[in-house]
Design a protein around this motif. Structure first.
Motif, PDB file in Angstrom:
ATOM      1  N   ASN A  60       9.981   3.246  -8.044  1.00 16.77           N
ATOM      2  CA  ASN A  60       9.678   4.683  -8.112  1.00 16.77           C
ATOM      3  C   ASN A  60      10.575   5.534  -7.219  1.00 16.77           C
ATOM      4  O   ASN A  60      10.319   6.726  -7.039  1.00 16.77           O
ATOM      5  CB  ASN A  60       8.203   4.934  -7.764  1.00 16.77           C
TER       6      ASN A  60
ATOM      7  N   ARG B  89       6.872   5.478  -0.632  1.00 17.37           N
ATOM      8  CA  ARG B  89       6.167   5.975  -1.818  1.00 17.37           C
ATOM      9  C   ARG B  89       5.208   4.923  -2.375  1.00 17.37           C
ATOM     10  O   ARG B  89       5.266   4.532  -3.536  1.00 17.37           O
ATOM     11  CB  ARG B  89       7.158   6.432  -2.893  1.00 17.37           C
ATOM     12  N   THR B  90       4.314   4.508  -1.511  1.00 17.35           N
ATOM     13  CA  THR B  90       3.333   3.495  -1.887  1.00 17.35           C
ATOM     14  C   THR B  90       2.103   3.670  -1.023  1.00 17.35           C
ATOM     15  O   THR B  90       2.114   4.430  -0.047  1.00 17.35           O
ATOM     16  CB  THR B  90       3.929   2.080  -1.735  1.00 17.35           C
TER      17      THR B  90
ATOM     18  N   TYR C 227       2.445  -1.949  -9.876  1.00 16.77           N
ATOM     19  CA  TYR C 227       3.892  -2.013  -9.678  1.00 16.77           C
ATOM     20  C   TYR C 227       4.459  -0.614  -9.455  1.00 16.77           C
ATOM     21  O   TYR C 227       4.503   0.197 -10.386  1.00 16.77           O
ATOM     22  CB  TYR C 227       4.542  -2.659 -10.897  1.00 16.77           C
ATOM     23  N   ASP C 228       4.872  -0.331  -8.211  1.00 19.06           N
ATOM     24  CA  ASP C 228       5.527   0.940  -7.913  1.00 19.06           C
ATOM     25  C   ASP C 228       6.864   0.720  -7.198  1.00 19.06           C
ATOM     26  O   ASP C 228       7.371   1.609  -6.520  1.00 19.06           O
ATOM     27  CB  ASP C 228       4.616   1.846  -7.076  1.00 19.06           C
TER      28      ASP C 228
ATOM     29  N   GLY D  93       1.859  -6.048  -2.157  1.00 19.21           N
ATOM     30  CA  GLY D  93       0.644  -5.306  -1.865  1.00 19.21           C
ATOM     31  C   GLY D  93      -0.588  -6.164  -1.670  1.00 19.21           C
ATOM     32  O   GLY D  93      -1.592  -5.714  -1.108  1.00 19.21           O
TER      33      GLY D  93
ATOM     34  N   TYR E  70       2.126  -3.200   3.891  1.00 17.98           N
ATOM     35  CA  TYR E  70       0.771  -3.184   3.328  1.00 17.98           C
ATOM     36  C   TYR E  70      -0.321  -3.608   4.303  1.00 17.98           C
ATOM     37  O   TYR E  70      -1.442  -3.091   4.246  1.00 17.98           O
ATOM     38  CB  TYR E  70       0.749  -3.998   2.030  1.00 17.98           C
TER      39      TYR E  70
ATOM     40  N   ASN F 121      -1.423   3.845 -12.925  1.00 21.50           N
ATOM     41  CA  ASN F 121       0.022   3.601 -12.982  1.00 21.50           C
ATOM     42  C   ASN F 121       0.330   3.008 -14.352  1.00 21.50           C
ATOM     43  O   ASN F 121       0.927   1.956 -14.492  1.00 21.50           O
ATOM     44  CB  ASN F 121       0.424   2.634 -11.869  1.00 21.50           C
TER      45      ASN F 121
ATOM     46  N   GLY G 119      -0.294  -0.530  -4.044  1.00 19.28           N
ATOM     47  CA  GLY G 119       0.981  -0.571  -4.719  1.00 19.28           C
ATOM     48  C   GLY G 119       1.758  -1.784  -4.221  1.00 19.28           C
ATOM     49  O   GLY G 119       1.229  -2.659  -3.554  1.00 19.28           O
ATOM     50  N   GLY G 120       3.049  -1.837  -4.576  1.00 19.89           N
ATOM     51  CA  GLY G 120       3.891  -2.867  -4.009  1.00 19.89           C
ATOM     52  C   GLY G 120       4.000  -4.155  -4.757  1.00 19.89           C
ATOM     53  O   GLY G 120       4.579  -5.118  -4.257  1.00 19.89           O
TER      54      GLY G 120
ATOM     55  N   GLY H 169       2.256   6.336  -5.267  1.00 14.09           N
ATOM     56  CA  GLY H 169       3.566   6.306  -5.911  1.00 14.09           C
ATOM     57  C   GLY H 169       3.506   5.984  -7.388  1.00 14.09           C
ATOM     58  O   GLY H 169       4.494   5.520  -7.954  1.00 14.09           O
TER      59      GLY H 169
ATOM     60  N   LYS I  15      12.171   0.811  -0.326  1.00 25.05           N
ATOM     61  CA  LYS I  15      11.490  -0.490  -0.305  1.00 25.05           C
ATOM     62  C   LYS I  15      12.283  -1.539   0.477  1.00 25.05           C
ATOM     63  O   LYS I  15      12.031  -2.741   0.346  1.00 25.05           O
ATOM     64  CB  LYS I  15      11.261  -0.988  -1.742  1.00 25.05           C
TER      65      LYS I  15
END
Length: 323
Positions: A120, A26-27, A116-117, A78, A132, A187, A73-74, A157, A124
């Motif tokens: 979510n 989800r990123t 920052y996801d 990321g 990434y 976000n 994301g990440g 995400g 991860k």
């Protein structure tokens, strides 16, 4: 408002965008690639930013052009997306070099910003191999003029307050024909909606019902802390924006454009630029020359920039909501 062709960042001539996402994690990643090095500047207003090479864009530094931008994301993981983009461009000989010596690679200038996801709900558990770089390679393979909105790219995400966030894009045309485009990965801690409604704070700037045509209701605007941000209070949050124009702006002009474009976040989100936000705006010009704009033109472009950013934010949330 005079809209450009498709209402997208890529209405600005000389720009392409690629996106990729990992459904399980989800990123995602978004890559913005100009056809040739583009003059750029950056403005950071959030209290918790995560960036790469933004210092290199300061007005007192050597470099005033970039080869690409990445949004991801990440959180800190990321930022690795920019490594992949730099490696790919460097392998093609595209980048900055103080001298041309055999065996000495050039250095692609690839600023980046992350959101920052991590919390979510996606998987991860990537150990020492975050996705990434892989996603950046996929985004480069997807480079083109179509910009997906909603759950896409760096906004895949994302959350906006207690609501789905996402990636959105918009554009407009100035009185003398210059295009201003924006891409936003939303976000945010702040809410995009008026309290208790599905009407967007950005509704006054909407063009042709591009995010649902939901007019503000006839009720008093609530003061204080929006109640639908409370679910977001424990998260880190960020809105990332890439703003571009074909006007021949200098680096100081672009810095002013980025500053004025930050007003778009305040028009579309409440609150904005908080201590947990990582709000960042990159501004770039695809014009070959950057002799600078007169004050009247720069003021007009800055005003358009704020509106376009507000629209891009609302469009990203709207398309995420509808998906």
């Amino acid at each position: 408002m005079r809209t450009a062709a498709s209402g997208s960042l890529t209405d600005v001539p000389g720009l392409k965008v690629g996106c990729a996402a990992d459904e399980e994690a989800r990123t995602g990643v978004t890559v913005i690639l100009p056809d040739r090095p583009a003059r750029a500047a950056c403005d950071v207003r959030g209290g918790g930013p995560g960036t790469r090479e933004t210092d290199a864009l300061a007005l007192s530094t050597l470099v005033d052009r970039i080869d690409a931008l990445t949004l991801a994301g990440g959180s800190v993981y990321g930022l690795a997306a920019a490594d992949q983009v730099a490696a790919a461009l460097g392998a093609k000989g595209r980048g900055f070099g103080l001298s041309k010596a055999e065996g000495v690679p050039v250095s692609p200038i690839v600023p980046a910003a992350i959101l920052y996801d991590l919390a979510n709900g996606g998987d991860k558990a990537w150990g020492t191999d975050p996705p990434y770089r892989r996603l950046a390679a996929q985004a480069l393979a997807d480079i083109g003029t179509i910009v997906p909105e909603g759950r896409a790219g760096a906004g895949f995400g994302a959350l906006a307050g207690a609501h789905p966030g996402g990636q959105g894009t918009a554009s407009a045309r100035s009185a003398n024909g210059h295009v201003v485009g924006a891409l936003a990965a939303v976000n945010s801690f702040g809410s995009p909606y008026l309290p208790g409604t599905n009407a967007f704070w950005a509704a006054p700037y909407e063009v042709e019902a591009e995010f649902g045509g939901r007019a503000w209701p006839e009720l008093p605007i609530a003061e204080g802390f929006p109640p639908d941000t409370k679910a977001a209070a424990v998260r880190q949050a960020t809105t990332l924006v890439v703003l571009a124009t074909d006007a021949p702006l200098s680096a100081p002009d672009l810095k002013r454009l980025a500053i004025m474009a930050q007003d778009g976040l305040a028009r579309a989100l409440r609150p904005a630029h908080g201590p947990t936000d990582g709000d960042v705006i990159f501004a770039l010009s695809t014009a070959e020359k950057g002799e600078g704009a007169n004050l009247a033109l720069l003021t007009e472009l800055g005003s358009l920039a704020g509106d376009v950013v507000a629209r891009a934010i609302a469009r990203g949330v709207y398309h995420a909501e509808m998906s």
